[in-house]
Design a protein around this motif. Structure first.
Motif, PDB file in Angstrom:
ATOM      1  N   SER A   1     -10.109   0.690  18.893  1.00  0.00           N
ATOM      2  CA  SER A   1     -11.773   1.099  18.765  1.00  0.00           C
ATOM      3  C   SER A   1     -12.199   0.643  17.460  1.00  0.00           C
ATOM      4  O   SER A   1     -11.456   0.410  16.590  1.00  0.00           O
ATOM      5  CB  SER A   1     -11.321   2.680  18.733  1.00  0.00           C
ATOM      6  N   CYS A   2     -13.582   0.649  17.375  1.00  0.00           N
ATOM      7  CA  CYS A   2     -14.258   0.250  16.161  1.00  0.00           C
ATOM      8  C   CYS A   2     -15.369   1.330  16.148  1.00  0.00           C
ATOM      9  O   CYS A   2     -16.399   1.142  16.890  1.00  0.00           O
ATOM     10  CB  CYS A   2     -14.761  -1.243  16.177  1.00  0.00           C
TER      11      CYS A   2
ATOM     12  N   GLY B   1      -9.967  -3.976   9.535  1.00  0.00           N
ATOM     13  CA  GLY B   1      -8.994  -4.661  10.602  1.00  0.00           C
ATOM     14  C   GLY B   1      -7.764  -3.441  10.897  1.00  0.00           C
ATOM     15  O   GLY B   1      -7.563  -2.526  10.189  1.00  0.00           O
ATOM     16  N   THR B   2      -7.181  -3.772  11.804  1.00  0.00           N
ATOM     17  CA  THR B   2      -6.082  -2.959  12.623  1.00  0.00           C
ATOM     18  C   THR B   2      -5.021  -4.119  13.018  1.00  0.00           C
ATOM     19  O   THR B   2      -5.212  -4.935  13.618  1.00  0.00           O
ATOM     20  CB  THR B   2      -6.590  -1.931  13.521  1.00  0.00           C
ATOM     21  N   GLN B   3      -3.884  -3.721  12.628  1.00  0.00           N
ATOM     22  CA  GLN B   3      -2.656  -4.621  12.957  1.00  0.00           C
ATOM     23  C   GLN B   3      -1.885  -4.287  14.202  1.00  0.00           C
ATOM     24  O   GLN B   3      -2.144  -3.256  14.500  1.00  0.00           O
ATOM     25  CB  GLN B   3      -1.661  -4.304  11.707  1.00  0.00           C
TER      26      GLN B   3
ATOM     27  N   GLN C   1     -21.322   0.082   8.555  1.00  0.00           N
ATOM     28  CA  GLN C   1     -19.827   0.366   8.043  1.00  0.00           C
ATOM     29  C   GLN C   1     -18.990   0.379   9.236  1.00  0.00           C
ATOM     30  O   GLN C   1     -19.190   1.387  10.087  1.00  0.00           O
ATOM     31  CB  GLN C   1     -19.520   1.204   7.046  1.00  0.00           C
ATOM     32  N   LEU C   2     -17.991  -0.438   9.447  1.00  0.00           N
ATOM     33  CA  LEU C   2     -16.973  -0.248  10.758  1.00  0.00           C
ATOM     34  C   LEU C   2     -15.616   0.090  10.090  1.00  0.00           C
ATOM     35  O   LEU C   2     -15.000  -0.420   9.168  1.00  0.00           O
ATOM     36  CB  LEU C   2     -16.928  -1.877  11.267  1.00  0.00           C
ATOM     37  N   VAL C   3     -15.035   0.816  11.149  1.00  0.00           N
ATOM     38  CA  VAL C   3     -13.461   1.312  10.743  1.00  0.00           C
ATOM     39  C   VAL C   3     -12.649   0.902  12.347  1.00  0.00           C
ATOM     40  O   VAL C   3     -13.089   1.512  13.406  1.00  0.00           O
ATOM     41  CB  VAL C   3     -13.554   2.536  10.431  1.00  0.00           C
ATOM     42  N   GLU C   4     -11.819   0.162  12.221  1.00  0.00           N
ATOM     43  CA  GLU C   4     -11.126  -0.140  13.356  1.00  0.00           C
ATOM     44  C   GLU C   4      -9.930   0.594  13.321  1.00  0.00           C
ATOM     45  O   GLU C   4      -9.291   1.170  12.331  1.00  0.00           O
ATOM     46  CB  GLU C   4     -10.709  -1.700  13.543  1.00  0.00           C
TER      47      GLU C   4
END
Length: 121
Positions: free
Chosen positions: A21-22, A114-116, A3-6
């Motif tokens: 960062s991811c 995703g990150t804006q 699982q990935l969190v940007e």
């Protein structure tokens, strides 16, 4: 499954820099290639960069080569994207993903949310 969190997105002026960062969950992060992509409103998702499992090999899209840098810290289960000389046309949601290899022609999966990134003129 990874699982990935940007994170790290935001508002920046044209010509400015940001570092994304991811963060990955799971014990096997260090065995995966990783990639960064972006998607602007109404457009397809585009490849930006990818990095091999040990960070020894990278690949970049022509439109970011020399301005962006992908790196990773396997001890921290994190992959980074340093972005310099940003242009308003690069406003988009930026995503990281796990790759079957470290080049643009490989398959990517396990996308983060995703990150804006917004670049003002």
């Amino acid at each position: 499954q990874v699982q990935l969190v940007e994170s790290g997105g935001g508002l920046v002026q044209a010509g400015g820099s940001l570092r994304l960062s991811c963060a990955a969950s799971g014990r096997t992060f260090s065995s995966y290639a990783m990639g960064w992509f972006r998607q602007a409103p109404g457009k397809e998702r585009d490849f930006i960069a990818a990095i091999s499992w040990n960070g020894g090999s990278t690949d970049y899209a022509d439109y970011v080569r020399g301005r962006f840098n992908i790196s990773r810290d396997n001890a921290e289960n994190t992959v980074y994207l340093q972005m310099n000389s940003l242009d308003p046309e690069e406003t988009a949601v930026y995503y990281c993903a796990v790759g079957t290899g470290w080049s643009a022609d490989r398959d990517f999966y396990s996308w983060g949310q995703g990150t804006q990134v917004t670049v003002s003129s």
